[in-house]
Design a protein around this motif. Sequence first.
Motif, PDB file in Angstrom:
ATOM      1  N   LYS A 124       0.951  -1.212  -0.417  1.00 33.32           N
ATOM      2  CA  LYS A 124       0.261   0.031   0.055  1.00 33.32           C
ATOM      3  C   LYS A 124       0.869   1.414  -0.150  1.00 33.32           C
ATOM      4  CE  LYS A 124      -0.268   0.266   5.156  1.00 33.32           C
ATOM      5  NZ  LYS A 124       0.212   1.737   4.922  1.00 33.32           N
ATOM      6  N   GLN A 134       1.046   3.563  -7.077  1.00 34.37           N
ATOM      7  CA  GLN A 134       0.015   2.378  -7.762  1.00 34.37           C
ATOM      8  C   GLN A 134       1.346   1.876  -9.343  1.00 34.37           C
ATOM      9  OE1 GLN A 134      -3.296   4.231  -8.394  1.00 34.37           O
ATOM     10  NE2 GLN A 134      -4.391   2.873  -9.568  1.00 34.37           N
ATOM     11  N   GLN A 185       2.550  -0.681  -7.696  1.00 32.73           N
ATOM     12  CA  GLN A 185       1.245  -2.285  -6.994  1.00 32.73           C
ATOM     13  C   GLN A 185       1.255  -2.767  -8.203  1.00 32.73           C
ATOM     14  OE1 GLN A 185      -1.225   1.028  -4.844  1.00 32.73           O
ATOM     15  NE2 GLN A 185       0.045   0.677  -3.505  1.00 32.73           N
ATOM     16  N   GLU A 186       0.756  -1.747  -9.428  1.00 32.38           N
ATOM     17  CA  GLU A 186       0.247  -2.723 -10.507  1.00 32.38           C
ATOM     18  C   GLU A 186       0.912  -3.339 -11.140  1.00 32.38           C
ATOM     19  OE1 GLU A 186      -2.163   0.111 -12.787  1.00 32.38           O
ATOM     20  OE2 GLU A 186      -3.216   0.469 -11.298  1.00 32.38           O
ATOM     21  N   SER A 227      -3.579  -5.628  -9.953  1.00 33.01           N
ATOM     22  CA  SER A 227      -4.469  -5.156 -10.340  1.00 33.01           C
ATOM     23  C   SER A 227      -4.635  -6.621 -11.333  1.00 33.01           C
ATOM     24  CB  SER A 227      -3.551  -4.091 -11.716  1.00 33.01           C
ATOM     25  OG  SER A 227      -2.493  -5.328 -12.017  1.00 33.01           O
ATOM     26  N   GLN A 235      -6.952  -4.040  -6.478  1.00 32.50           N
ATOM     27  CA  GLN A 235      -6.016  -2.482  -5.665  1.00 32.50           C
ATOM     28  C   GLN A 235      -7.598  -1.813  -4.997  1.00 32.50           C
ATOM     29  OE1 GLN A 235      -7.244  -3.076  -8.989  1.00 32.50           O
ATOM     30  NE2 GLN A 235      -5.840  -2.187 -10.630  1.00 32.50           N
ATOM     31  N   TYR A 236      -8.560  -2.996  -4.338  1.00 24.03           N
ATOM     32  CA  TYR A 236      -9.041  -2.312  -3.256  1.00 24.03           C
ATOM     33  C   TYR A 236      -8.363  -2.930  -2.163  1.00 24.03           C
ATOM     34  CZ  TYR A 236     -13.684  -2.941  -0.333  1.00 24.03           C
ATOM     35  OH  TYR A 236     -14.684  -2.689   0.540  1.00 24.03           O
ATOM     36  N   HIS A 257      -7.761   1.293  -2.099  1.00 26.87           N
ATOM     37  CA  HIS A 257      -7.937   1.842  -3.240  1.00 26.87           C
ATOM     38  C   HIS A 257      -9.670   2.277  -3.133  1.00 26.87           C
ATOM     39  CE1 HIS A 257      -3.789   3.146  -4.872  1.00 26.87           C
ATOM     40  NE2 HIS A 257      -4.149   1.844  -5.052  1.00 26.87           N
ATOM     41  N   ASN A 258      -9.996   3.034  -3.594  1.00 22.37           N
ATOM     42  CA  ASN A 258     -11.616   4.002  -4.595  1.00 22.37           C
ATOM     43  C   ASN A 258     -12.248   2.778  -5.285  1.00 22.37           C
ATOM     44  OD1 ASN A 258     -12.195   4.685  -1.739  1.00 22.37           O
ATOM     45  ND2 ASN A 258     -11.506   6.371  -2.621  1.00 22.37           N
TER      46      ASN A 258
END
Length: 299
Positions: free
Chosen positions: A231, A235, A238-239, A244, A269-270, A274-275
């Motif tokens: 986290k 991003q 992360q992906e 992802s 991503q949740y 991430h929203n």
Amino acid sequence: MPEIKHFAMGTDAHTIVDAIKEDGAIILDNVVSTEFIAALREETDPYMEGSNLGFDDFAGFKTTRTGGLMVRSEKCRELIAHQDILAASELFLKPYCQRVQLHLTQIIRISPGETAQLIHRDRWAWGKHLAHVEPQFNTIWAITDFTSENGATQVVPGSTQWPDDAQISPEQITTAEMKAGSVLLYSGSVFHGGGENRSKHDRIGINITYTLGWLRQEENQYLTCPPAIAKDLSQPLQELIGYSMGQYALGYFTPPGQPGEHPEIVPPQYALGHNIETSMLGTSDELDALQAEIGTPSD
């Protein structure tokens, strides 16, 4: 003896990829500076020094392998996300996937007295089931000079289309000699292996590999870099490590919790906070890309 082509940093991705498709491997010279390497080693040497030696002929009895570099080193994250390398990897792999992901990160230190590694293909990580696609785009960053004496990677140029049981003769093998700060780029299908170290010094390289987004990664990024750590990454990183969707409906999960506490089906991503707008298998763009790839079924 065949030779590995050398290119200057800044060479466009199409030229790099065309050369890798033809020969299986190329070298980009002088990509990072001696100052960058010094800073990287300050971050990673303690982990390397704490790594155990290998336990078999393939891993090497005088070789250490140190993983988890996404978590352990800011400088390694810069190598992983190097835009010129990523551009080439995506151009090379995207014919076979919708998303490219990180496959592994590993410092490979070959110490004096190590014997040459078995010549092999990296795509054999999945057995011999992927002869119909190119599953990997590989890099080895030279942290020390790579020489024929100290164990520079052995490569068989032009071998990507050879059968898996090809008999490799010594005159078909060349060594990826390069200065520290340079990087060897090679396909998962080219025959290669670590060299024999006949010198008095370690040969240190960093192996960073990218693969198709629908394949299992060799280094389990979700255990190496679980959500509590991931986290805090950017991003894009992360992906890249797998938080992802591989494509539409590939990689979603159901969050643990009480009934109704979370959406039922969400993208990775949740898990990092991430929203998302709603419970979903993937984005509309991913669905459109999948439909474009498979075509519209006839009635």
